[in-house]
Design a protein around this motif. Structure first.
Motif, mmCIF file in Angstrom:
data_model
loop_
_atom_site.group_PDB
_atom_site.id
_atom_site.type_symbol
_atom_site.label_atom_id
_atom_site.label_comp_id
_atom_site.label_asym_id
_atom_site.label_seq_id
_atom_site.Cartn_x
_atom_site.Cartn_y
_atom_site.Cartn_z
ATOM 1 N N PHE A 98 0.736 -1.220 -0.014
ATOM 2 C CA PHE A 98 0.029 0.041 -0.076
ATOM 3 C C PHE A 98 0.994 1.288 -0.080
ATOM 4 O O PHE A 98 0.529 2.166 -0.553
ATOM 5 N N ARG A 142 -10.364 -6.038 2.286
ATOM 6 C CA ARG A 142 -10.210 -4.548 2.560
ATOM 7 C C ARG A 142 -9.197 -4.316 3.688
ATOM 8 O O ARG A 142 -8.740 -5.099 4.456
ATOM 9 N N LEU A 160 -6.196 5.772 4.856
ATOM 10 C CA LEU A 160 -6.553 5.238 3.506
ATOM 11 C C LEU A 160 -7.567 3.858 3.765
ATOM 12 O O LEU A 160 -7.579 3.218 4.901
ATOM 13 N N ALA A 207 -9.335 1.026 1.619
ATOM 14 C CA ALA A 207 -9.000 0.131 0.276
ATOM 15 C C ALA A 207 -9.789 -1.173 0.324
ATOM 16 O O ALA A 207 -10.009 -1.594 1.260
ATOM 17 N N TRP A 210 -6.995 -2.971 -6.715
ATOM 18 C CA TRP A 210 -7.741 -2.303 -5.454
ATOM 19 C C TRP A 210 -8.313 -0.864 -5.686
ATOM 20 O O TRP A 210 -7.784 -0.061 -6.508
ATOM 21 N N THR A 264 -9.342 2.545 -4.078
ATOM 22 C CA THR A 264 -8.906 3.410 -2.594
ATOM 23 C C THR A 264 -9.458 4.581 -2.418
ATOM 24 O O THR A 264 -9.947 5.265 -3.535
#
Length: 329
Positions: free
Chosen positions: A8, A34, A49, A51, A96, A98
């Motif tokens: 990430f 997630r 964040l 995600a 992903w 985000t």
């Protein structure tokens, strides 16, 4: 989910163009689809964040993004969306989705009377906002996850699936939950505004300047504000020393009501529905989890016991609150 910090961090560098990234997980539970992280970086203010894998739906993140964008336009205190380098609210990279938002510095709001007044006031201020005031550039705002027209049909469907499996000892509670959901669904005269959907002290932060800011907007959208009121009136008792047993406390209830009335006065239709609004959270969560609750050893299920205790005490809480609302109205 497993530690994917390096993955990430690389994604954030690429999509948000910041350096010196450090990630700290904020997830209470571990999922492989997630993640939620506090993001410290070379800029000034930390971010958060959120995600999720792209085999999930983008709207899971776009929905709160639209709400937060609207709140920023209205000058309402809340986390702000950080757009990607390409200007997107929700990023798409490396399989992903985000959503990046600003991190609200401070401590979780407490259960002191002044804090509860402020929580009531900030909830009412939210309920004074109207979707129709959104600028044309803001994505369409969707219904809250607790909007009765969205939530109740699914809850009733799940209850119907277990109707012939309910133990005799739970039949009364099962019937009460069903009746609450149906009454909420049929209350056509309730006002509809922007609601938070999970309004309680655990989702409120007291900032260093002493203000209250609500966080965790995943369930927000348009819906009946009385559901937020009911949720806060119940959960303001969650810090009692004998919790999960709840003793209705007029001082806590009055603090929430007084703060709320600083900004907004509930309508007569909302006051008529206040008992069911305080019950709703318990009914909603029982219905959504009823199949897993009614597994072996359900009598020892502490989650079920909490829901029953909360439901049973809701009427007394609502009656105290209604009397105080009418005194101030």
């Amino acid at each position: 989910m497993q530690d994917d910090s390096a993955f990430f961090a690389s994604l954030i560098e690429e999509r948000y163009e910041v350096q010196e990234i450090q990630l700290h997980s904020l997830s209470q539970y571990s999922f492989d689809w997630r993640g939620i992280y506090r993001v410290e970086h070379s800029g000034n203010q930390p971010w958060v964040l959120r995600a999720c894998r792209q085999d999930g739906v983008e709207s899971w993140l776009l929905k709160p993004a639209a709400i937060l964008l609207f709140l920023e336009q209205q000058g309402y205190p809340a986390p702000r969306v950080v757009r990607t380098l390409s200007g997107d609210l929700v990023g798409a990279a490396k399989q992903w989705w985000t959503l990046m938002i600003t991190y609200i510095e401070g401590a979780q709001a407490n259960y002191a009377l002044e804090s509860l007044r402020m929580q009531g006031s900030i909830a009412a201020r939210l309920h004074m906002l109207h979707v129709d005031d959104a600028a044309p550039t803001i994505p369409s705002i969707q219904a809250s996850w607790k909007h009765p027209q969205e939530a109740v049909p699914e809850c009733l469907r799940l209850l119907d699936l277990i109707c012939d499996k309910v133990p005799p000892e739970l039949q009364t509670f099962y019937n009460q939950v069903s009746a609450t959901l149906e009454r909420i669904q049929q209350a056509a005269s309730l006002p509809i505004t922007i609601i938070h959907g999970d309004c309680w002290p655990g989702n409120a932060v007291q900032t260093p300047d002493g203000n209250i800011v609500l966080i965790d907007w995943d369930g927000a959208g348009y819906g009946p504000p009385v559901l937020d009121i009911g949720g806060l009136l119940l959960t303001c008792h969650f810090n009692q020393p004998h919790y999960p047993q709840i003793t209705p406390d007029p001082s806590l209830i009055s603090a929430v009501v007084e703060g709320y009335c600083q900004q907004r006065t509930p309508t007569s239709a909302e006051l008529e529905m206040l008992v069911e609004a305080v019950r709703f959270n318990s009914a909603f969560h029982f219905a959504r989890n009823c199949q897993s609750i009614l597994q072996d050893h359900w009598r020892e299920n502490t989650g079920l016991q909490k829901l029953q205790m909360r439901y049973d005490v809701a009427e007394e809480i609502a009656l105290i609150a209604r009397q105080r609302f009418e005194q101030l109205g």
